[in-house]
Motif scaffolding. Structure first.
Motif, PDB file in Angstrom:
ATOM      1  N   LEU A 214       0.805  -1.218   0.000  1.00 37.21           N
ATOM      2  CA  LEU A 214       0.000   0.000   0.000  1.00 37.21           C
ATOM      3  C   LEU A 214       0.843   1.275   0.000  1.00 37.21           C
ATOM      4  CD1 LEU A 214      -2.756  -1.095   2.537  1.00 37.21           C
ATOM      5  CD2 LEU A 214      -2.996  -0.871   0.061  1.00 37.21           C
ATOM      6  N   GLY A 215       2.164   1.108   0.087  1.00 40.89           N
ATOM      7  CA  GLY A 215       3.050   2.255  -0.029  1.00 40.89           C
ATOM      8  C   GLY A 215       3.394   2.953   1.268  1.00 40.89           C
ATOM      9  N   VAL A 216       3.011   2.399   2.422  1.00 46.56           N
ATOM     10  CA  VAL A 216       3.313   3.033   3.702  1.00 46.56           C
ATOM     11  C   VAL A 216       4.253   2.170   4.552  1.00 46.56           C
ATOM     12  CG1 VAL A 216       1.177   4.350   3.801  1.00 46.56           C
ATOM     13  CG2 VAL A 216       1.244   2.040   4.752  1.00 46.56           C
ATOM     14  N   GLY A 217       4.733   1.087   4.001  1.00 50.77           N
ATOM     15  CA  GLY A 217       5.638   0.217   4.736  1.00 50.77           C
ATOM     16  C   GLY A 217       7.084   0.602   4.492  1.00 50.77           C
ATOM     17  N   VAL A 218       7.899  -0.408   4.210  1.00 46.98           N
ATOM     18  CA  VAL A 218       9.323  -0.185   3.950  1.00 46.98           C
ATOM     19  C   VAL A 218       9.473   0.614   2.659  1.00 46.98           C
ATOM     20  CG1 VAL A 218      11.524  -1.322   3.523  1.00 46.98           C
ATOM     21  CG2 VAL A 218       9.907  -2.310   5.146  1.00 46.98           C
TER      22      VAL A 218
ATOM     23  N   GLY B 188       6.884  -7.182  -0.083  1.00 39.21           N
ATOM     24  CA  GLY B 188       5.675  -6.408  -0.336  1.00 39.21           C
ATOM     25  C   GLY B 188       5.933  -5.225  -1.238  1.00 39.21           C
ATOM     26  N   GLN B 189       7.077  -4.550  -1.037  1.00 40.97           N
ATOM     27  CA  GLN B 189       7.435  -3.425  -1.893  1.00 40.97           C
ATOM     28  C   GLN B 189       7.688  -3.870  -3.326  1.00 40.97           C
ATOM     29  OE1 GLN B 189      11.501  -1.467  -2.590  1.00 40.97           O
ATOM     30  NE2 GLN B 189      10.857  -0.816  -0.561  1.00 40.97           N
ATOM     31  N   MET B 190       8.302  -5.045  -3.496  1.00 44.64           N
ATOM     32  CA  MET B 190       8.523  -5.576  -4.835  1.00 44.64           C
ATOM     33  C   MET B 190       7.197  -5.868  -5.536  1.00 44.64           C
ATOM     34  SD  MET B 190      11.763  -8.113  -4.084  1.00 44.64           S
ATOM     35  CE  MET B 190      11.951  -8.661  -5.790  1.00 44.64           C
ATOM     36  N   LEU B 191       6.226  -6.369  -4.784  1.00 46.57           N
ATOM     37  CA  LEU B 191       4.905  -6.614  -5.363  1.00 46.57           C
ATOM     38  C   LEU B 191       4.234  -5.311  -5.794  1.00 46.57           C
ATOM     39  CD1 LEU B 191       3.484  -9.361  -2.975  1.00 46.57           C
ATOM     40  CD2 LEU B 191       4.110  -9.635  -5.375  1.00 46.57           C
TER      41      LEU B 191
ATOM     42  N   VAL C 270       2.293  -3.591 -12.501  1.00 48.38           N
ATOM     43  CA  VAL C 270       2.072  -3.196 -13.899  1.00 48.38           C
ATOM     44  C   VAL C 270       2.958  -3.985 -14.864  1.00 48.38           C
ATOM     45  CG1 VAL C 270       1.367  -0.870 -13.260  1.00 48.38           C
ATOM     46  CG2 VAL C 270       3.775  -1.336 -13.716  1.00 48.38           C
ATOM     47  N   TRP C 271       3.726  -4.956 -14.328  1.00 48.16           N
ATOM     48  CA  TRP C 271       4.667  -5.703 -15.169  1.00 48.16           C
ATOM     49  C   TRP C 271       4.321  -7.181 -15.270  1.00 48.16           C
ATOM     50  CZ3 TRP C 271       7.998  -2.961 -17.978  1.00 48.16           C
ATOM     51  CH2 TRP C 271       8.337  -1.681 -17.540  1.00 48.16           C
ATOM     52  N   TYR C 272       3.125  -7.574 -14.850  1.00 49.93           N
ATOM     53  CA  TYR C 272       2.821  -8.996 -14.810  1.00 49.93           C
ATOM     54  C   TYR C 272       2.740  -9.639 -16.190  1.00 49.93           C
ATOM     55  CZ  TYR C 272      -1.986  -7.462 -15.726  1.00 49.93           C
ATOM     56  OH  TYR C 272      -3.108  -6.881 -16.274  1.00 49.93           O
ATOM     57  N   GLN C 273       2.571  -8.824 -17.240  1.00 45.62           N
ATOM     58  CA  GLN C 273       2.553  -9.373 -18.598  1.00 45.62           C
ATOM     59  C   GLN C 273       3.922  -9.275 -19.265  1.00 45.62           C
ATOM     60  OE1 GLN C 273      -0.707  -7.236 -20.492  1.00 45.62           O
ATOM     61  NE2 GLN C 273      -2.105  -8.927 -20.090  1.00 45.62           N
ATOM     62  N   ALA C 274       4.558  -8.114 -19.147  1.00 45.45           N
ATOM     63  CA  ALA C 274       5.843  -7.925 -19.815  1.00 45.45           C
ATOM     64  C   ALA C 274       6.979  -8.643 -19.093  1.00 45.45           C
ATOM     65  CB  ALA C 274       6.160  -6.429 -19.908  1.00 45.45           C
ATOM     66  N   ALA C 275       6.948  -8.690 -17.768  1.00 41.48           N
ATOM     67  CA  ALA C 275       8.005  -9.346 -16.992  1.00 41.48           C
ATOM     68  C   ALA C 275       7.362 -10.091 -15.825  1.00 41.48           C
ATOM     69  CB  ALA C 275       9.020  -8.314 -16.483  1.00 41.48           C
TER      70      ALA C 275
ATOM     71  N   GLN D 162       8.105 -12.696 -14.100  1.00 43.61           N
ATOM     72  CA  GLN D 162       8.934 -13.165 -12.991  1.00 43.61           C
ATOM     73  C   GLN D 162       9.096 -12.100 -11.915  1.00 43.61           C
ATOM     74  OE1 GLN D 162      10.209 -12.050 -15.779  1.00 43.61           O
ATOM     75  NE2 GLN D 162      11.704 -10.525 -15.084  1.00 43.61           N
ATOM     76  N   TYR D 163       8.971 -10.838 -12.280  1.00 41.96           N
ATOM     77  CA  TYR D 163       9.085  -9.756 -11.307  1.00 41.96           C
ATOM     78  C   TYR D 163       7.943  -9.800 -10.291  1.00 41.96           C
ATOM     79  CZ  TYR D 163      10.022  -4.966  -9.696  1.00 41.96           C
ATOM     80  OH  TYR D 163      10.313  -3.859  -8.939  1.00 41.96           O
ATOM     81  N   LEU D 164       6.797 -10.311 -10.698  1.00 46.02           N
ATOM     82  CA  LEU D 164       5.656 -10.484  -9.809  1.00 46.02           C
ATOM     83  C   LEU D 164       5.661 -11.851  -9.134  1.00 46.02           C
ATOM     84  CD1 LEU D 164       2.849  -9.506  -8.740  1.00 46.02           C
ATOM     85  CD2 LEU D 164       1.859 -10.533 -10.791  1.00 46.02           C
ATOM     86  N   LEU D 165       6.012 -12.887  -9.896  1.00 45.72           N
ATOM     87  CA  LEU D 165       5.902 -14.252  -9.394  1.00 45.72           C
ATOM     88  C   LEU D 165       6.937 -14.572  -8.324  1.00 45.72           C
ATOM     89  CD1 LEU D 165       5.210 -16.174 -12.736  1.00 45.72           C
ATOM     90  CD2 LEU D 165       3.580 -15.548 -10.952  1.00 45.72           C
ATOM     91  N   LEU D 166       8.142 -14.021  -8.421  1.00 41.54           N
ATOM     92  CA  LEU D 166       9.191 -14.346  -7.462  1.00 41.54           C
ATOM     93  C   LEU D 166       8.855 -13.882  -6.039  1.00 41.54           C
ATOM     94  CD1 LEU D 166      12.407 -13.731  -9.607  1.00 41.54           C
ATOM     95  CD2 LEU D 166      11.548 -15.916  -8.746  1.00 41.54           C
ATOM     96  N   PRO D 167       8.555 -12.590  -5.811  1.00 44.32           N
ATOM     97  CA  PRO D 167       8.198 -12.204  -4.433  1.00 44.32           C
ATOM     98  C   PRO D 167       6.880 -12.810  -3.968  1.00 44.32           C
ATOM     99  CG  PRO D 167       7.897 -10.355  -5.932  1.00 44.32           C
ATOM    100  CD  PRO D 167       8.607 -11.422  -6.698  1.00 44.32           C
ATOM    101  N   ALA D 168       5.912 -12.960  -4.887  1.00 44.06           N
ATOM    102  CA  ALA D 168       4.643 -13.574  -4.498  1.00 44.06           C
ATOM    103  C   ALA D 168       4.855 -15.026  -4.094  1.00 44.06           C
ATOM    104  CB  ALA D 168       3.644 -13.470  -5.647  1.00 44.06           C
ATOM    105  N   GLY D 169       5.674 -15.751  -4.855  1.00 45.92           N
ATOM    106  CA  GLY D 169       5.970 -17.136  -4.507  1.00 45.92           C
ATOM    107  C   GLY D 169       6.720 -17.258  -3.191  1.00 45.92           C
ATOM    108  N   ALA D 170       7.673 -16.346  -2.965  1.00 49.11           N
ATOM    109  CA  ALA D 170       8.417 -16.366  -1.696  1.00 49.11           C
ATOM    110  C   ALA D 170       7.485 -16.119  -0.516  1.00 49.11           C
ATOM    111  CB  ALA D 170       9.526 -15.318  -1.737  1.00 49.11           C
ATOM    112  N   LEU D 171       6.574 -15.169  -0.655  1.00 44.41           N
ATOM    113  CA  LEU D 171       5.607 -14.900   0.404  1.00 44.41           C
ATOM    114  C   LEU D 171       4.706 -16.105   0.654  1.00 44.41           C
ATOM    115  CD1 LEU D 171       4.453 -11.212  -0.186  1.00 44.41           C
ATOM    116  CD2 LEU D 171       5.376 -12.154   1.930  1.00 44.41           C
TER     117      LEU D 171
END
Length: 328
Positions: free
Chosen positions: A254-258, A266-269, A274-279, A281-290
């Motif tokens: 939400l933009g008020v954390g780290v 969370g910040q990486m997510l 806006v990159w879930y189609q073009a890149a 892995q940028y979304l899947l990596l932190p989401a998968g780690a969480l």
């Protein structure tokens, strides 16, 4: 003497001491899912602690920009297949900035796990102090602390966290601030658990014997009551950690954390939405780690709860059966 009385009063419970620890580990080892989850959690903690070493082996760091590795004509999409994965960048690079994703992921584990553990410690300390004080205090003290605890439990964590984090100066260390805010708002439930457990233990014979022997209230609490409420505290703490990881990720999302440039899952997510189609892995990596972290901690917490109180059936049936539980 006290331990013998505990064993009589609560049959099947883990008795404090060496024998109790052996019973606990035997019951925990009998649960395969909990042991696998413990291995995953240990690996995640090791990765977080060894983040500087791992990034040094890769030859990267989490904050260096590599503008030559992104295609500015396409809006900053990483150059190459699978998001720019190569021998120099094991998981590819971040869109627009070209920062190394592996380095940011392992350093993000330090922030996410560190904030969650620190917040859990704050919650446990405040909850135990308030719960024991309410149970052992006078009627008016109990009423006052209980009503205050009810107010804390009723407060919406996200809304209060957003309000508090928004008004604190940005110069204050953000990971410390997030841990304090989550801890100071989320201790109500553990206080209620501790109060209820303490009121129950007050009625047992060994506590009455300690009171008749002339012990003071707080000595009884320290020597007789705290060991008795250790099991539910440990159980709830194990289940609080994944909840706090999710809370930290949500606040960062939400933009008020780290805040940048400090990496956080969370910040990486937030930056990846806006990159879930073009890149992807940028979304899947932190989401998968969480997902893996929260799942492993939840399964481990349930295993700890069942090992400490074998009379309670496990809520998660993964890897456990009725015969195995009965044998344990």
């Amino acid at each position: 003497m006290s331990e013998a009385l505990v064993a009589v009063e609560t049959p099947g419970a883990v008795v404090p001491g060496v024998s109790g620890a052996r019973q606990f580990w035997r019951r925990l080892r009998a649960q395969r899912a909990a042991m696998v989850a413990a291995g995953v959690v240990a690996l995640l903690v090791l990765v977080a602690l060894a983040a500087p070493l791992l990034t040094a082996l890769e030859g990267q760091d989490p904050n260096t920009y590599h503008s030559s590795l992104v295609d500015s004509a396409r809006g900053g999409v990483p150059i190459g297949s699978l998001g720019g994965i190569s021998g120099d960048h094991w998981l590819g690079v971040e869109p627009q900035t070209g920062r190394d994703l592996f380095a940011r992921l392992v350093y993000g584990a330090r922030v996410s796990l560190g904030v969650a553990l620190a917040a859990t410690v704050v919650q446990i300390v405040i909850g135990v102090v308030v719960g024991v004080s309410a149970a052992l205090g006078s009627r008016w003290v109990d009423q006052l602390l209980s009503r205050f605890t009810d107010v804390i439990v009723a407060l919406p964590l996200m809304i209060m966290s957003l309000a508090l984090l928004a008004i604190v100066p940005s110069s204050f260390p953000r990971p410390v601030l997030v841990a304090l805010v989550i801890g100071l708002i989320g201790w109500g439930t553990i206080a209620k658990i501790v109060r209820a457990q303490t009121l129950t233990l007050k009625q047992l014979d060994y506590v009455a014997a300690a009171r008749l022997s002339g012990w003071g209230t707080w000595r009884i609490a320290r020597r007789e009551l705290l060991p008795g409420i250790a099991a539910p505290i440990i159980t709830y703490a194990a289940l609080l950690v994944p909840s706090n990881i999710s809370a930290e990720a949500a606040l960062s999302f939400l933009g008020v954390g780290v805040k940048p440039p400090t990496p956080s899952w969370g910040q990486m997510l937030t930056a990846a939405d806006v990159w879930y189609q073009a890149a992807p892995q940028y979304l899947l990596l932190p989401a998968g780690a969480l997902f893996v972290t929260v799942l492993a901690l939840t399964v481990l917490g349930d295993g700890v709860r069942t090992a400490l109180d074998p009379r309670a059936a496990s809520r998660l049936r993964v890897g456990t059966g009725r015969k195995r539980e009965a044998k344990a």
